[in-house]
Scaffold this motif. Sequence first.
Motif, mmCIF file in Angstrom:
data_model
loop_
_atom_site.group_PDB
_atom_site.id
_atom_site.type_symbol
_atom_site.label_atom_id
_atom_site.label_comp_id
_atom_site.label_asym_id
_atom_site.label_seq_id
_atom_site.Cartn_x
_atom_site.Cartn_y
_atom_site.Cartn_z
ATOM 1 N N LEU A 231 166.821 38.278 101.861
ATOM 2 C CA LEU A 231 166.974 36.825 101.790
ATOM 3 C C LEU A 231 166.652 36.273 100.407
ATOM 4 N N TRP A 232 165.973 37.084 99.586
ATOM 5 C CA TRP A 232 165.501 36.567 98.304
ATOM 6 C C TRP A 232 166.067 37.302 97.102
ATOM 7 N N LYS A 233 166.469 38.550 97.261
ATOM 8 C CA LYS A 233 166.921 39.320 96.109
ATOM 9 C C LYS A 233 167.799 40.482 96.545
ATOM 10 N N THR A 234 168.456 41.056 95.559
ATOM 11 C CA THR A 234 169.275 42.247 95.729
ATOM 12 C C THR A 234 168.677 43.363 94.887
ATOM 13 N N CYS A 235 168.634 44.564 95.444
ATOM 14 C CA CYS A 235 168.037 45.701 94.747
ATOM 15 C C CYS A 235 169.028 46.852 94.677
ATOM 16 N N VAL A 236 168.922 47.628 93.624
ATOM 17 C CA VAL A 236 169.691 48.858 93.483
ATOM 18 C C VAL A 236 168.706 49.993 93.270
ATOM 19 N N ILE A 237 168.920 51.077 93.992
ATOM 20 C CA ILE A 237 168.018 52.225 93.939
ATOM 21 C C ILE A 237 168.780 53.406 93.354
ATOM 22 N N GLN A 238 168.308 53.899 92.228
ATOM 23 C CA GLN A 238 168.904 55.049 91.554
ATOM 24 C C GLN A 238 167.858 56.138 91.383
ATOM 25 N N GLU A 239 168.298 57.373 91.467
ATOM 26 C CA GLU A 239 167.347 58.472 91.377
ATOM 27 C C GLU A 239 166.710 58.555 89.997
ATOM 28 N N GLU A 240 167.474 58.318 88.955
ATOM 29 C CA GLU A 240 166.937 58.459 87.603
ATOM 30 C C GLU A 240 166.106 57.239 87.187
ATOM 31 N N VAL A 241 166.580 56.041 87.533
ATOM 32 C CA VAL A 241 165.919 54.816 87.084
ATOM 33 C C VAL A 241 164.881 54.327 88.084
ATOM 34 N N GLY A 242 165.128 54.540 89.365
ATOM 35 C CA GLY A 242 164.261 54.007 90.402
ATOM 36 C C GLY A 242 164.818 52.709 90.971
ATOM 37 N N ARG A 243 163.943 51.838 91.456
ATOM 38 C CA ARG A 243 164.365 50.576 92.054
ATOM 39 C C ARG A 243 164.368 49.461 91.015
ATOM 40 N N GLN A 244 165.461 48.714 91.012
ATOM 41 C CA GLN A 244 165.585 47.531 90.171
ATOM 42 C C GLN A 244 166.077 46.379 91.038
ATOM 43 N N CYS A 245 165.371 45.264 91.014
ATOM 44 C CA CYS A 245 165.698 44.126 91.864
ATOM 45 C C CYS A 245 165.976 42.890 91.016
ATOM 46 N N LYS A 246 166.803 42.030 91.539
ATOM 47 C CA LYS A 246 167.136 40.772 90.876
ATOM 48 C C LYS A 246 167.124 39.656 91.910
ATOM 49 N N ASP A 247 166.349 38.615 91.638
ATOM 50 C CA ASP A 247 166.274 37.476 92.537
ATOM 51 C C ASP A 247 167.573 36.678 92.494
ATOM 52 N N PHE A 248 167.881 36.036 93.617
ATOM 53 C CA PHE A 248 169.057 35.167 93.652
ATOM 54 C C PHE A 248 168.810 33.956 92.757
ATOM 55 N N ASP A 249 169.821 33.609 91.972
ATOM 56 C CA ASP A 249 169.667 32.526 90.995
ATOM 57 C C ASP A 249 169.610 31.156 91.648
ATOM 58 N N THR B 298 176.177 31.133 103.715
ATOM 59 C CA THR B 298 175.584 30.222 104.696
ATOM 60 C C THR B 298 174.559 30.913 105.577
ATOM 61 N N GLU B 299 174.852 32.137 106.001
ATOM 62 C CA GLU B 299 173.935 32.815 106.918
ATOM 63 C C GLU B 299 172.597 33.125 106.241
ATOM 64 N N LEU B 300 172.600 33.401 104.942
ATOM 65 C CA LEU B 300 171.344 33.674 104.249
ATOM 66 C C LEU B 300 170.537 32.404 104.018
ATOM 67 N N ARG B 301 171.212 31.308 103.727
ATOM 68 C CA ARG B 301 170.507 30.036 103.537
ATOM 69 C C ARG B 301 169.831 29.590 104.827
ATOM 70 N N VAL B 302 170.585 29.631 105.911
ATOM 71 C CA VAL B 302 170.023 29.217 107.200
ATOM 72 C C VAL B 302 168.935 30.192 107.652
ATOM 73 N N SER B 303 169.111 31.465 107.351
ATOM 74 C CA SER B 303 168.114 32.466 107.749
ATOM 75 C C SER B 303 166.791 32.222 107.059
ATOM 76 N N ARG B 304 166.826 31.832 105.793
ATOM 77 C CA ARG B 304 165.574 31.502 105.109
ATOM 78 C C ARG B 304 164.821 30.390 105.840
ATOM 79 N N ILE B 305 165.531 29.331 106.161
ATOM 80 C CA ILE B 305 164.893 28.180 106.817
ATOM 81 C C ILE B 305 164.350 28.568 108.188
#
Length: 220
Positions: free
Chosen positions: A50-68, A75-82
Amino acid sequence: MALVFRTAMQSVGLSLSLLGWVLSITTTYLPHWKNLNLDLNEMENWTMGLWKTCVIQEEVGRQCKDFDSFLALPTELRVSRILMFLSNGLGFLGLLVSGLSLDCLRTGQRLQDLKRQLLILGGILLWTSGIVALIPVSWVAHITVQEFWDETIPEIVPRWEFGEALFLGWFSGISLLLGGSVLHCAACSASAPGALGHYAVAEIGPQCSHLDNGTADPQV
């Protein structure tokens, strides 16, 4: 015996509700509502919450980015947060009200009716919290299934699948439902002994008055 059974029901109901509330909070912040596995690169996995998207790579590990932007979300993510925030708030109030109305807390006889009413209110709040938690989880799952089987999308395009947070959210909603229902049943059973005792006193009263007067009961 009835008091022990009622206390056990209250303990079970409160424990289930507390478990469901903690899992609901965990579900809200976990970035695993959706999972995406790339066939072209099996060492790279994507997850979405609901807050961010992450990519998991074996060499780099986990990298996440918050929604801007909140408004840029589907719509489903906005309503789900509330709804998840609402569920967590209702669950906290339900736990607080139910905890103050337990039989293990010694109070005067005049407050027993108030405690029973508070326990009923706490059960309703927790039950409502479970329903509210199940709505966004089921909605996101429904959208995911629709997009997965959408024939208009080319087969080469990767599809999002269920994440671990969806199953955790279902379990938390069911726990809150069960906990609220058990607390409500415990509150309803608390009124039975009092009503029975009042009826017994009402029946014995006239008989005692006849004994004090030295006369037999005229109804016999």
